[in-house]
Design an enzyme around this catalytic site. Structure first.
Site, short mmCIF file in Angstrom:
data_model
loop_
_atom_site.label_atom_id
_atom_site.label_comp_id
_atom_site.label_asym_id
_atom_site.label_seq_id
_atom_site.Cartn_x
_atom_site.Cartn_y
_atom_site.Cartn_z
N ASN A 214 1.95 27.54 0.30
CA ASN A 214 1.55 28.85 -0.34
C ASN A 214 1.74 29.57 0.73
OD1 ASN A 214 2.08 27.68 -2.64
ND2 ASN A 214 -0.20 28.12 -2.80
N HIS B 109 18.52 9.66 15.25
CA HIS B 109 19.35 8.34 14.82
C HIS B 109 19.31 7.38 15.99
CE1 HIS B 109 22.52 11.07 12.19
NE2 HIS B 109 21.68 12.35 13.11
#
Length: 204
Positions: free
Chosen positions: A89, A122
């Site tokens: 929030n 990766h």
């Protein structure tokens, strides 16, 4: 076993499902996923704003949520393909930010401009296989409540930014940042810490 678990446990089913959701070799979901599936599956908090130019590479089988009164500014990109992305929030996700899950952002957090949080790495170990064909590893990035992340910061996979910490602009964060600490540099190191005994921010 859920439908998603059944699909993920079978390589052929998984490949077919991904082809239906995303064009081959791309990260952006197909038009029908973006417009007819995602709006009903992912949580958008009350009075939250996601600017029209934000690129949402959001898939239905992982979580994406934005809390109340949170704004995601123009030209940002959010990707949950490899891990959930949750934003709390009253947060500001600044211009041209990139969030690649798994990423969890608490409440009252400010990300300035051009910030990159990537919970994805990766693989590259096999020298006979192109990097884009190798298995990816993930480690969650956690930004706790009330943090301020400066412009052009990069936070790498597996890092936790503690409550009310500040990351100076241009930093590359490769290790956890304790709560109530200011860090900066490449790699980022502690610059100041809050001392609860004196009530002052002191040099680290």
């Amino acid at each position: 076993m859920s439908i998603i678990q059944k699909i993920q446990s079978n390589p052929r089913r998984k490949a077919l499902a991904l082809r239906l959701l995303i064009p081959r070799g791309q990260a952006r979901p197909r038009w029908w996923v973006r417009n007819f599936l995602n709006p009903f599956l992912h949580h958008r908090g009350r009075n939250s704003v996601i600017r029209r130019s934000v690129r949402l590479d959001i898939l239905p089988f992982r979580k994406f949520s934005v809390g109340n009164l949170t704004i995601v500014e123009d030209f940002s990109c959010i990707n949950n393909g490899m891990g959930d992305v949750t934003i709390g929030n009253n947060c500001t996700i600044g211009l041209s930010n990139t969030l690649i899950g798994p990423v969890s952002i608490g409440n009252d957090v400010i990300l300035a401009q051009h910030v990159v949080l990537s919970g994805l790495n990766h693989g590259y170990a096999d020298i006979n296989l192109p990097v884009h064909l190798q298995k990816c590893d993930t480690a969650p990035i956690i930004v706790e409540d009330d943090c301020w992340i400066g412009a052009n910061v990069v936070i790498t996979a597996g890092v936790t930014i503690g409550k009310h910490a500040v990351v100076a602009g241009g930093s590359v964060v490769t290790k956890d940042v304790p709560p109530f600490t200011v860090v900066g540099g490449n790699p980022a190191r502690p610059l100041r810490r809050f001392n609860p005994q004196t009530g002052e921010w002191e040099k680290a």
